[in-house]
Write an enzyme that holds these catalytic residues in place. Structure first.
Site, PDB file in Angstrom:
ATOM      1  N   CYS A  98       0.871  -1.172   0.000  1.00 64.97           N
ATOM      2  CA  CYS A  98       0.000   0.000   0.000  1.00 64.97           C
ATOM      3  C   CYS A  98       0.912   1.227   0.000  1.00 64.97           C
ATOM      4  CB  CYS A  98      -0.963  -0.016   1.177  1.00 64.97           C
ATOM      5  SG  CYS A  98      -0.165   0.069   2.804  1.00 64.97           S
ATOM      6  N   PHE A  99       0.449   2.352   0.533  1.00 60.82           N
ATOM      7  CA  PHE A  99       1.281   3.553   0.441  1.00 60.82           C
ATOM      8  C   PHE A  99       2.493   3.495   1.366  1.00 60.82           C
ATOM      9  CE2 PHE A  99       2.281   8.058   1.486  1.00 60.82           C
ATOM     10  CZ  PHE A  99       2.740   8.415   0.234  1.00 60.82           C
TER      11      PHE A  99
END
Length: 369
Positions: A98-99
């Site tokens: 994810c980020f």
């Protein structure tokens, strides 16, 4: 490596191997930039992510997590888990990210595990991997000497680069030939994707342990793709090699690139009629893009010659009339501009020669201790 977390020390191998990765960020994040081997299978769609983000700012993390669970629930959750499982079935060794390698990675990993499958997530996520690739680019000029391949328009610099293992084709990465007539049929990548692809190419170049890095003489902007500043500074100080080619060969090469390839590419994508119209528009817009430098009268002359060549091509399939404006483009625009720029860089030129002579020079350079 922990069974469930891929450490930062694995970043280099991930990029070199093109390890398949599942990017669970929202599409809006993915479209701004991702990695060559990643596929976007989001935990939350853009609208869902926006609602959760607003909730986080106003009510804190716990409320945001609760809202996320309520938005991605039931059939929606099932569909997303099924999409992840399908990807994993095709890529059993896949990683996810994810980020930042935080809640979204952990939740995705948990839901997949509940379906009976283990998948590791990447420590630090997109942000840390992106920073790693930025550092690869910034350090590249120190890793091996850069040689700049220059040459007058139509001399076949890209063709030459593609035959050399020590070369990186910046224009290929940017999907643009770096001139008014330089656009490709497919759109240019986002700036981040251009940089990420450059970094991966640099890693592969380092892995081959080449004696030098060969790149084409480019402006800071290739179309709308900007060469990273640190790397461009290294290019500006590098030794130059000048590729020489007879005028006839240059004209034929440009006829092939600007006319044959572009026409066939548009026709392949859009069909015969719409493809020809798009090709004609490409030529007209390309000349209009340099109208200020040509001057109004010369620009109008170009447009007239191009229109005539297009009419003959449409009627008879004959592309030779295009040679008239291509020849004029060389003598009135490209050649004087190139000579002016080369004159300013003469002190950096260490070799000039034909394709064969250039290959021989580089082969000898590479063979030295």
């Amino acid at each position: 490596m922990s069974q469930n977390i891929v450490p930062k020390s694995a970043y280099r191998e991930i990029m070199l191997s093109g390890h398949p990765m599942m990017d669970v960020r929202a599409p809006i994040e993915f479209n701004k930039g991702a990695f060559p081997s990643s596929t976007n299978l989001p935990l939350m769609q853009d609208s869902e992510r926006q609602k959760v983000g607003t909730c986080y700012k106003n009510k804190g993390q716990d409320a945001a997590i609760a809202l996320g669970h309520s938005l991605v629930n039931g059939q929606i959750k099932q569909q997303r888990v099924e999409a992840w499982l399908e990807f994993i079935s095709l890529h059993p060794n896949a990683y996810l990210y994810c980020f930042r390698g935080g809640l979204r990675s952990q939740l995705t990993q948990q839901w997949i595990k509940e379906a009976g499958i283990e998948i590791p997530y990447v420590e630090g996520g997109y942000k840390a991997m992106r920073q790693y690739l930025i550092e690869v680019i910034d350090e590249a000029p120190k890793q091996s000497p850069i040689h700049i391949l220059s040459g007058i328009t139509g001399s076949g610099k890209t063709d030459f680069l593609l035959q050399r293992s020590e070369a990186i084709d910046l224009e290929g990465l940017a999907h643009h030939r770096g001139s008014s007539f330089g656009r490709y049929h497919e759109p240019q990548p986002s700036q981040i994707n251009f940089e990420n692809n450059l970094a991966v190419s640099l890693l592969k170049h380092q892995e081959r342990a080449e004696k030098c890095l060969l790149v084409e003489d480019e402006s800071f902007l290739i179309g709308r793709s900007a060469i990273p500043k640190q790397f461009y500074s290294g290019m500006q100080a590098a030794d130059m090699l000048v590729l020489e080619e007879p005028e006839g060969a240059r004209l034929n090469r440009l006829l092939n690139e600007y006319v044959h390839k572009m026409h066939s590419g548009y026709v392949e994508r859009l069909g015969e009629e719409a493809g020809f119209d798009a090709f004609a528009e490409y030529l007209s817009q390309s000349i209009t893009g340099i109208k200020k430098r040509l001057g109004g009268q010369l620009h109008d002359e170009f447009q007239s010659i191009i229109a005539n060549a297009l009419n003959i091509q449409r009627q008879r399939g004959d592309t030779q009339p295009h040679m008239e404006w291509i020849s004029l483009l060389l003598t009135k625009y490209y050649d004087p501009m190139y000579q002016y720029q080369l004159d300013k860089k003469q002190s950096r030129v260490i070799f000039k020669g034909s394709h064969q002579a250039m290959h021989e020079w580089l082969d000898e350079y590479s063979s030295k201790g």
